[in-house]
Write a protein that holds these residues in place. Structure first.
Motif, mmCIF file in Angstrom:
data_model
loop_
_atom_site.group_PDB
_atom_site.id
_atom_site.type_symbol
_atom_site.label_atom_id
_atom_site.label_comp_id
_atom_site.label_asym_id
_atom_site.label_seq_id
_atom_site.Cartn_x
_atom_site.Cartn_y
_atom_site.Cartn_z
ATOM 1 N N VAL B 270 0.858 -1.185 0.000
ATOM 2 C CA VAL B 270 0.000 0.000 0.000
ATOM 3 C C VAL B 270 0.897 1.239 0.000
ATOM 4 O O VAL B 270 1.921 1.279 0.691
ATOM 5 N N SER B 271 0.520 2.232 -0.785
ATOM 6 C CA SER B 271 1.340 3.442 -0.864
ATOM 7 C C SER B 271 0.461 4.634 -1.211
ATOM 8 O O SER B 271 -0.299 4.586 -2.170
ATOM 9 N N ASN B 272 0.551 5.671 -0.406
ATOM 10 C CA ASN B 272 -0.208 6.908 -0.665
ATOM 11 C C ASN B 272 0.748 8.033 -1.030
ATOM 12 O O ASN B 272 1.870 8.099 -0.517
ATOM 13 N N ARG B 273 0.243 8.949 -1.849
ATOM 14 C CA ARG B 273 0.991 10.179 -2.130
ATOM 15 C C ARG B 273 0.870 11.121 -0.943
ATOM 16 O O ARG B 273 -0.167 11.186 -0.281
ATOM 17 N N THR B 274 1.913 11.858 -0.691
ATOM 18 C CA THR B 274 1.856 12.897 0.337
ATOM 19 C C THR B 274 1.002 14.050 -0.186
ATOM 20 O O THR B 274 1.161 14.469 -1.324
ATOM 21 N N THR B 275 0.067 14.516 0.649
ATOM 22 C CA THR B 275 -0.759 15.653 0.260
ATOM 23 C C THR B 275 -0.651 16.713 1.345
ATOM 24 O O THR B 275 -0.013 16.490 2.384
ATOM 25 N N ARG B 276 -1.318 17.856 1.115
ATOM 26 C CA ARG B 276 -1.232 18.934 2.093
ATOM 27 C C ARG B 276 -1.812 18.487 3.439
ATOM 28 O O ARG B 276 -1.336 18.870 4.494
ATOM 29 N N ARG B 277 -2.858 17.634 3.359
ATOM 30 C CA ARG B 277 -3.514 17.256 4.619
ATOM 31 C C ARG B 277 -3.027 15.913 5.158
ATOM 32 O O ARG B 277 -3.429 15.498 6.230
ATOM 33 N N HIS B 278 -2.170 15.230 4.444
ATOM 34 C CA HIS B 278 -1.846 13.866 4.850
ATOM 35 C C HIS B 278 -0.396 13.502 4.520
ATOM 36 O O HIS B 278 0.029 13.570 3.374
ATOM 37 N N THR B 279 0.358 13.157 5.569
ATOM 38 C CA THR B 279 1.703 12.622 5.384
ATOM 39 C C THR B 279 1.629 11.141 5.715
ATOM 40 O O THR B 279 1.595 10.764 6.884
ATOM 41 N N PRO B 280 1.522 10.320 4.699
ATOM 42 C CA PRO B 280 1.135 8.927 4.941
ATOM 43 C C PRO B 280 2.229 8.041 5.524
ATOM 44 O O PRO B 280 1.933 7.017 6.128
ATOM 45 N N GLY B 281 3.490 8.455 5.360
ATOM 46 C CA GLY B 281 4.536 7.522 5.768
ATOM 47 C C GLY B 281 4.587 6.347 4.809
ATOM 48 O O GLY B 281 4.250 6.487 3.633
ATOM 49 N N TYR B 282 4.977 5.180 5.327
ATOM 50 C CA TYR B 282 5.259 4.082 4.404
ATOM 51 C C TYR B 282 4.824 2.726 4.944
ATOM 52 O O TYR B 282 4.759 2.517 6.158
ATOM 53 N N ALA B 283 4.529 1.799 4.002
ATOM 54 C CA ALA B 283 4.129 0.428 4.333
ATOM 55 C C ALA B 283 5.302 -0.532 4.214
ATOM 56 O O ALA B 283 5.220 -1.677 4.638
#
Lengths: 334, 334
Positions: B270-283
């Protein structure tokens, strides 16, 4: 011992013992419901199957073998319809050398040092007389005569000798490849998936002991016959040109993981070098096309057409069919 | 419905139904011996399991649920210890984009058009509390939080909708990769084998209906938490940035073959892009290292060391653990 799986409508089928001459069979339902179940508990089950096998070969309807019946390969599923896992290795390096040379390249050195192994589908297998049903000739439909072993449990880090001792059965396969899709999938780096439709297996699985002296050095030193549309195209020697034997392939798999009983490990397409005394032909059309490309600059032999037949068989030391024959017709699904 | 497999010394384990709050469980031996057997005959078995599940949730020791016991994840094997097959797909493309960008390359266009799929080991799975036991830190030992589905039978050529209807269960996995070996294996073109040691699974498998409204568009729109040595390193949204949903992954697999009940299809890390409202970190650590390479020219975060712990969990819409947690320690095998 020779074992088959009869199609009884279940997913794993009905285990049967088959006589050495492939003429009679006997269900093994009093011993184990399926080959999968037998492999799960081999040390306990195999001696019972062996007793039934001996009695069946003696031809007397007595002891365990009270209800023998005529063996019909058309009733067979693959001997192990669902395996615990399946690996295709690169044992006959000549096959892979041809592929590289046809593309103007050399086989990477690593291929000579360590067996190259890839995961493949471990279910959806076809029986020996089921049609090959595919949608498009343009995919480059190719048969592939392969030998494989069925493993027992092998501990991680097992030696080659330990792996040797865990080889339960040998299988003969028609590992079909869609060569037109394979090139692109290989370039993707994840291995072959869409390029590998269902693999088919010969009627019976045999214990290494069935090969007698021909099972030597972890190889099956026996002739393999491939007939395409009635023409013999391959008269191969499976014991020759095998850079890694089956115990080595299995130990290579076990080098980084425990291997579970019921895992199928194949050596890839059988391929012999042409020598002064032997023109081996081919176990898959791709090998012939690569050779043609090397010799004359272009591939001449075309891949399979709908309606084509293929017959794959291995002979034992007495010239009798060891596994029974794979005999299939290619049909158009749509 | 939530299902677990208890370790009873057999290869497929003992099927148990687990209450929604993961507090109590009940063996399902009167219904099906194993999850594998249940999947083989799902239409007949699932309603019976569901009845037991409802009675267990009601908390009354009556009906089928006469002998509930405290649920202990430490007794669990993987919910499906031996699958019919296993595929890892590339659904969260951001993960793969990072890998390419760190190497100065672009993701091939084909990856955006068609799900990339690869075979992986379908057995040898670990339970949620078993140690990760490996030989060398130098291999680049990396955890990997993944979601997967367990499929029923899917016909060759099935539509995405038909595939959707065959999704039986969801699983949460720690798909460990030896990143130091992966690069070389990918270049070989046969996919990952030695670079993929045993995969671990969270205690319970859940039916899509357990997700309620969070199962939408063939995705699990729920938060995924990854904790490494006590530090939260991933706070991901599994429903976001998924280029192909689970029905699409399954239909892609079925495009060239029938899929058998009990096949596990994962969407990869699972991987999300970093956005202004969300710093997802890493799986997985590799993703962080690729990001560091892109940002600063070199990877700073090191792979796992012996003694490290990892915890992977997904929360439901009420903030409760959906699958139970994977909690593992990395140990040295020798």
């Amino acid at each position: 011992m020779k074992l088959a799986t009869l199609d009884d409508g279940t997913r794993d089928g009905q285990l049967a013992v088959v006589s050495r001459d492939l003429k009679t069979a006997h269900v093994a339902d009093g011993i184990a419901p399926s080959l999968r179940a037998a492999l799960d508990d081999w040390a306990f089950i195999a001696p019972q199957l062996d007793t039934l096998y001996r009695q069946l070969n003696e031809g007397k309807a007595e002891g365990r073998a009270r209800r023998p019946f005529d063996f019909d390969p058309a009733r067979c599923m693959a001997p192990l319809p669902r395996a615990s896992g399946r690996i295709i290795g690169a044992a006959w390096l000549h096959h892979h050398e041809l592929e590289r040379r046809a593309a103007g390249a050399d086989l990477p050195v690593a291929w000579r040092e360590t067996p190259q192994l890839a995961w493949a589908a471990s279910d959806g297998f076809l029986g020996p007389r089921q049609d090959l049903v595919l949608a498009r000739e343009e995919w480059g439909i190719d048969f592939g005569a392969e030998l494989a072993v069925v493993s027992g449990d092998v501990a991680q880090g097992a030696t080659v000798d330990a792996a040797h001792g865990q080889i339960r059965l040998l299988l003969l396969a028609n590992d079909v490849t869609l060569q037109g899709l394979a090139l692109e999938e290989r370039a993707g780096g994840h291995g072959l998936l869409h390029a590998k439709p269902a693999t088919s297996f010969a009627p019976v699985a045999v214990t290494p002991s069935e090969l007698g002296e021909a099972w030597r050095g972890g190889k099956a030193a026996l002739p393999l016959r491939v007939v395409w549309n009635g023409n013999p195209v391959g008269t191969l020697e499976a014991g020759e040109d095998m850079a890694f034997n089956f115990p080595q392939l299995l130990a290579a798999l076990a080098s980084s993981r425990a291997v579970t009983a019921g895992t199928i490990v194949s050596g890839g397409a059988v391929s012999n070098r042409t020598t002064r005394r032997h023109t081996p032909g081919y176990a898959c059309i791709a090998a012939q096309r690569w050779q043609e490309t090397i010799d004359g600059g272009e591939a001449v032999t075309q891949f399979m057409r709908f309606g084509d037949t293929v017959r794959i068989e291995m002979l034992d030391e007495n010239g009798k069919s060891l596994f029974g024959a794979i005999e299939q017709t290619l049909k158009n699904s749509g």
